[in-house]
Design a protein around this motif. Structure first.
Motif, short mmCIF file in Angstrom:
data_model
loop_
_atom_site.label_atom_id
_atom_site.label_comp_id
_atom_site.label_asym_id
_atom_site.label_seq_id
_atom_site.Cartn_x
_atom_site.Cartn_y
_atom_site.Cartn_z
N PRO A 29 0.78 -1.23 0.00
CA PRO A 29 0.00 0.00 0.00
C PRO A 29 0.82 1.29 0.00
CG PRO A 29 -0.31 -1.20 2.05
CD PRO A 29 0.54 -2.05 1.17
N LEU A 30 2.06 1.25 0.47
CA LEU A 30 2.91 2.44 0.44
C LEU A 30 4.19 2.15 -0.33
CD1 LEU A 30 2.73 3.83 4.11
CD2 LEU A 30 1.56 4.70 2.07
N HIS A 31 4.57 3.09 -1.17
CA HIS A 31 5.86 3.03 -1.85
C HIS A 31 6.95 3.18 -0.78
CE1 HIS A 31 9.21 4.66 -4.21
NE2 HIS A 31 8.66 4.03 -5.24
N PRO A 32 8.13 2.64 -0.98
CA PRO A 32 9.19 2.78 0.03
C PRO A 32 9.48 4.23 0.43
CG PRO A 32 9.81 1.13 -1.58
CD PRO A 32 8.53 1.75 -2.06
N VAL A 33 9.39 5.16 -0.49
CA VAL A 33 9.61 6.57 -0.13
C VAL A 33 8.49 7.05 0.79
CG1 VAL A 33 9.81 8.94 -1.00
CG2 VAL A 33 10.96 7.07 -2.21
N GLN A 34 7.25 6.68 0.47
CA GLN A 34 6.13 7.04 1.34
C GLN A 34 6.30 6.41 2.72
OE1 GLN A 34 3.23 5.55 -1.50
NE2 GLN A 34 2.27 7.59 -1.56
N ARG A 35 6.71 5.15 2.76
CA ARG A 35 6.91 4.45 4.03
C ARG A 35 7.97 5.17 4.85
NH1 ARG A 35 4.75 2.70 7.88
NH2 ARG A 35 3.33 1.66 6.49
N ALA A 36 9.04 5.63 4.22
CA ALA A 36 10.09 6.36 4.93
C ALA A 36 9.54 7.66 5.51
CB ALA A 36 11.27 6.65 3.99
N PHE A 37 8.64 8.33 4.80
CA PHE A 37 8.04 9.55 5.33
C PHE A 37 7.24 9.25 6.58
CE2 PHE A 37 9.65 11.91 1.96
CZ PHE A 37 9.30 13.24 2.08
N VAL A 38 6.51 8.15 6.59
CA VAL A 38 5.75 7.76 7.77
C VAL A 38 6.70 7.41 8.91
CG1 VAL A 38 4.18 6.02 8.72
CG2 VAL A 38 3.74 6.98 6.45
N ASP A 39 7.68 6.58 8.62
CA ASP A 39 8.59 6.10 9.66
C ASP A 39 9.41 7.22 10.30
OD1 ASP A 39 7.66 3.57 9.13
OD2 ASP A 39 9.43 2.94 7.98
N HIS A 40 9.69 8.28 9.55
CA HIS A 40 10.52 9.38 10.07
C HIS A 40 9.70 10.62 10.43
CE1 HIS A 40 14.39 7.45 9.38
NE2 HIS A 40 13.84 6.93 8.29
N ALA A 61 23.31 16.03 -3.99
CA ALA A 61 23.05 15.81 -2.58
C ALA A 61 21.54 15.75 -2.39
CB ALA A 61 23.65 16.95 -1.75
N THR A 62 21.09 15.12 -1.33
CA THR A 62 19.66 15.02 -1.07
C THR A 62 19.00 16.39 -1.06
OG1 THR A 62 20.03 13.03 0.23
CG2 THR A 62 17.94 14.17 0.57
N GLU A 63 19.68 17.37 -0.52
CA GLU A 63 19.13 18.72 -0.48
C GLU A 63 18.86 19.24 -1.89
OE1 GLU A 63 21.80 17.70 1.18
OE2 GLU A 63 21.55 18.25 3.28
N ASP A 64 19.71 18.85 -2.84
CA ASP A 64 19.51 19.29 -4.23
C ASP A 64 18.36 18.53 -4.90
OD1 ASP A 64 21.61 21.14 -4.11
OD2 ASP A 64 23.08 19.60 -4.61
N VAL A 65 18.17 17.27 -4.52
CA VAL A 65 17.08 16.47 -5.10
C VAL A 65 15.73 17.08 -4.72
CG1 VAL A 65 15.94 14.21 -5.07
CG2 VAL A 65 18.44 14.34 -5.17
N ILE A 66 15.61 17.57 -3.49
CA ILE A 66 14.33 18.12 -3.04
C ILE A 66 14.26 19.65 -3.16
CG2 ILE A 66 13.81 16.18 -1.53
CD1 ILE A 66 14.67 17.99 0.85
N PRO A 93 13.20 15.98 9.42
CA PRO A 93 12.57 14.67 9.22
C PRO A 93 12.46 14.30 7.73
CG PRO A 93 11.23 16.05 10.66
CD PRO A 93 12.34 16.90 10.14
N ILE A 94 12.30 15.28 6.86
CA ILE A 94 12.23 15.01 5.43
C ILE A 94 13.58 14.50 4.94
CG2 ILE A 94 11.91 16.06 3.15
CD1 ILE A 94 9.82 17.93 4.55
N LEU A 95 14.65 15.14 5.36
CA LEU A 95 15.99 14.68 4.98
C LEU A 95 16.27 13.30 5.56
CD1 LEU A 95 17.93 18.02 5.34
CD2 LEU A 95 17.43 16.80 3.22
N ASP A 96 15.82 13.05 6.78
CA ASP A 96 15.99 11.72 7.38
C ASP A 96 15.25 10.66 6.56
OD1 ASP A 96 17.52 12.86 9.38
OD2 ASP A 96 15.91 12.81 10.87
N ALA A 97 14.05 10.98 6.12
CA ALA A 97 13.27 10.05 5.31
C ALA A 97 13.96 9.80 3.96
CB ALA A 97 11.85 10.60 5.08
N ALA A 98 14.52 10.85 3.40
CA ALA A 98 15.20 10.73 2.11
C ALA A 98 16.38 9.77 2.22
CB ALA A 98 15.65 12.09 1.62
#
Length: 156
Positions: free
Chosen positions: A93-104, A134-139, A151-156
């Protein structure tokens, strides 16, 4: 107007009756009822409307995050559009990126969340496209007003 053919979340689409200045965001929200893609600024500055677009280049599908609010439908001919609604499956039901957002705990109000998720999904689908980013550049270009970026960077 000549037909515009592309896919949305894997389903083939043919558009023939819309004005050529109809944006992808308008099409998704009004005509497809895919409301996970949000309208924030309507200028491509906030990232709430971020979706992932795939295009065949050099024999492979290359993915990139785009702002749906400033992308006109005719530019999508022959391409693939993936929205936040197209990420999950019944078996998962959740994509791994979505799951990471929930978990973090990377979402509060949730308005910006689909845009952040789709930017990260685009990078995950085509890591060579931004291999040195870098992750900061991706988002970059995605704004959050309530969760904060840690928390967003942690999820990323």
């Amino acid at each position: 107007m000549a037909p515009i053919r592309f896919t949305v979340n894997g389903a083939p689409v043919e558009v023939t009756d819309l004005h050529p200045t109809t944006t992808l965001l308008q099409y998704l929200r009004i005509h497809r009822r895919l409301t996970g893609t949000k309208e924030g600024c309507a200028e491509g500055d906030c990232g709430a409307c971020t979706v992932t677009v795939g295009e065949w280049l050099d024999g492979r599908l290359r993915w990139r995050a785009v702002n749906a609010c400033i992308l006109f439908l005719p530019t999508l001919h022959g391409k693939a559009v993936l929205t936040v609604e197209g990420l999950s499956a019944e078996s998962q039901p959740l994509h791994p990126v979505q799951r990471a957002f929930v978990d973090h705990h990377a979402a509060q109000c949730g308005f910006c969340t689909p845009g952040f998720v789709m930017a990260l999904v685009a990078h995950r689908l085509d890591p060579e496209n931004g291999v040195h980013l870098a992750t900061e550049d991706v988002i970059a270009g995605n704004l959050c007003r309530c969760t904060g970026y840690r928390p967003i960077l942690d999820a990323a």
